[in-house]
Design a protein around this motif. Structure first.
Motif, short mmCIF file in Angstrom:
data_model
loop_
_atom_site.label_atom_id
_atom_site.label_comp_id
_atom_site.label_asym_id
_atom_site.label_seq_id
_atom_site.Cartn_x
_atom_site.Cartn_y
_atom_site.Cartn_z
N MET A 40 0.85 -1.18 0.00
CA MET A 40 0.00 0.00 0.00
C MET A 40 0.89 1.23 0.00
N ARG A 41 0.49 2.21 -0.79
CA ARG A 41 1.17 3.50 -0.77
C ARG A 41 0.12 4.59 -0.74
N MET A 42 0.33 5.55 0.13
CA MET A 42 -0.60 6.67 0.28
C MET A 42 -0.11 7.85 -0.55
N ASN A 43 -0.98 8.37 -1.41
CA ASN A 43 -0.68 9.61 -2.12
C ASN A 43 -0.91 10.74 -1.13
N GLN A 44 0.15 11.43 -0.75
CA GLN A 44 0.08 12.45 0.29
C GLN A 44 -0.72 13.69 -0.15
N HIS A 45 -0.71 13.98 -1.43
CA HIS A 45 -1.40 15.18 -1.90
C HIS A 45 -2.93 15.02 -1.83
N TYR A 46 -3.41 13.84 -2.18
CA TYR A 46 -4.85 13.62 -2.23
C TYR A 46 -5.36 12.66 -1.15
N ASN A 47 -4.47 12.09 -0.36
CA ASN A 47 -4.85 11.11 0.67
C ASN A 47 -5.60 9.91 0.09
N ILE A 48 -5.09 9.39 -1.01
CA ILE A 48 -5.65 8.21 -1.65
C ILE A 48 -4.67 7.05 -1.45
N GLN A 49 -5.18 5.90 -1.03
CA GLN A 49 -4.35 4.71 -0.89
C GLN A 49 -4.31 3.96 -2.21
N PHE A 50 -3.10 3.57 -2.63
CA PHE A 50 -2.92 2.78 -3.84
C PHE A 50 -2.40 1.40 -3.43
N HIS A 51 -2.97 0.35 -4.04
CA HIS A 51 -2.63 -1.03 -3.70
C HIS A 51 -2.23 -1.82 -4.94
N ASP A 52 -1.42 -2.85 -4.72
CA ASP A 52 -1.04 -3.83 -5.73
C ASP A 52 -0.46 -3.17 -6.98
N GLN A 53 -0.99 -3.51 -8.14
CA GLN A 53 -0.47 -3.00 -9.41
C GLN A 53 -0.73 -1.51 -9.62
N ALA A 54 -1.61 -0.92 -8.82
CA ALA A 54 -1.88 0.52 -8.93
C ALA A 54 -0.69 1.33 -8.42
N ILE B 263 -19.06 2.25 -2.99
CA ILE B 263 -19.38 3.49 -2.30
C ILE B 263 -19.39 3.24 -0.79
N THR B 264 -18.72 4.12 -0.06
CA THR B 264 -18.69 4.03 1.39
C THR B 264 -18.94 5.42 1.98
N PHE B 265 -19.44 5.43 3.18
CA PHE B 265 -19.58 6.70 3.89
C PHE B 265 -18.81 6.65 5.20
N ASP B 266 -17.79 5.79 5.22
CA ASP B 266 -16.93 5.65 6.39
C ASP B 266 -15.48 5.75 5.94
N PRO B 267 -14.84 6.87 6.12
CA PRO B 267 -15.35 8.05 6.82
C PRO B 267 -16.24 8.89 5.90
N PRO B 268 -17.14 9.63 6.51
CA PRO B 268 -18.02 10.49 5.71
C PRO B 268 -17.22 11.64 5.09
N TRP B 269 -17.66 12.07 3.93
CA TRP B 269 -17.02 13.19 3.26
C TRP B 269 -17.34 14.48 3.99
N ASP B 270 -16.36 15.38 4.04
CA ASP B 270 -16.59 16.74 4.53
C ASP B 270 -15.63 17.67 3.81
N LEU B 271 -15.73 18.95 4.04
CA LEU B 271 -14.93 19.94 3.33
C LEU B 271 -13.43 19.75 3.50
N THR B 272 -12.99 19.14 4.59
CA THR B 272 -11.56 18.95 4.82
C THR B 272 -10.94 17.97 3.83
N LYS B 273 -11.74 17.18 3.15
CA LYS B 273 -11.23 16.20 2.18
C LYS B 273 -10.91 16.85 0.83
N MET B 274 -11.38 18.06 0.62
CA MET B 274 -11.14 18.77 -0.64
C MET B 274 -9.70 19.28 -0.70
N SER B 275 -9.15 19.28 -1.92
CA SER B 275 -7.82 19.85 -2.12
C SER B 275 -7.89 21.37 -2.04
N ARG B 276 -6.73 21.96 -1.92
CA ARG B 276 -6.65 23.42 -1.90
C ARG B 276 -7.23 23.99 -3.20
#
Length: 118
Positions: free
Chosen positions: A1-15, A93-106
């Motif tokens: 697993m690798r976390m993209n620090q800019h977008y906080n997205i986890q990438f797994h396996d061949q991704a 689709i998941t709501f855990d964690p729920p989306w909020d404004l803090t998840k948006m990029s600058r």
């Protein structure tokens, strides 16, 4: 697993290692209500690509019961199905964690006029 620090997205396996090309395609998928792409909106949580070519996306929506979920998922599938090595695309689709404004990029916050401290 690798976390993209800019977008906080986890990438797994061949991704892992294909992060840039996957993000480039996903940033072309626009949230039709807000006019901002789903990556900058912070809607994508995880991307997995297995050796058989199955690409799995774990994502959220800005609100439960979003009437545009099928439209957004369809655009994700269309964007990623043309990526070499991808045979199928599934979105969970998941709501855990729920989306909020803090998840948006600058970028998204500036584009929508949302204060950085709000």
């Amino acid at each position: 697993m690798r976390m993209n620090q800019h977008y906080n997205i986890q990438f797994h396996d061949q991704a892992i290692g294909r992060e840039k090309e996957i993000l480039d395609l996903l940033t072309k998928v626009i949230d039709p209500e807000l006019g901002i792409d789903i990556v900058n909106m912070g809607l994508i949580y995880e991307v997995t690509l297995d050796e058989a070519g199955k690409c799995s996306i774990i994502m959220t929506l800005t609100t439960m019961g979003c009437p545009l979920v099928d439209y957004i998922v369809g655009d994700i599938k269309f964007a990623l199905e043309h990526l070499p090595g991808v045979e199928t695309v599934e979105c969970q689709i998941t709501f855990d964690p729920p989306w909020d404004l803090t998840k948006m990029s600058r970028y998204a916050r500036i584009a929508l006029g949302i204060p950085m401290n709000g």
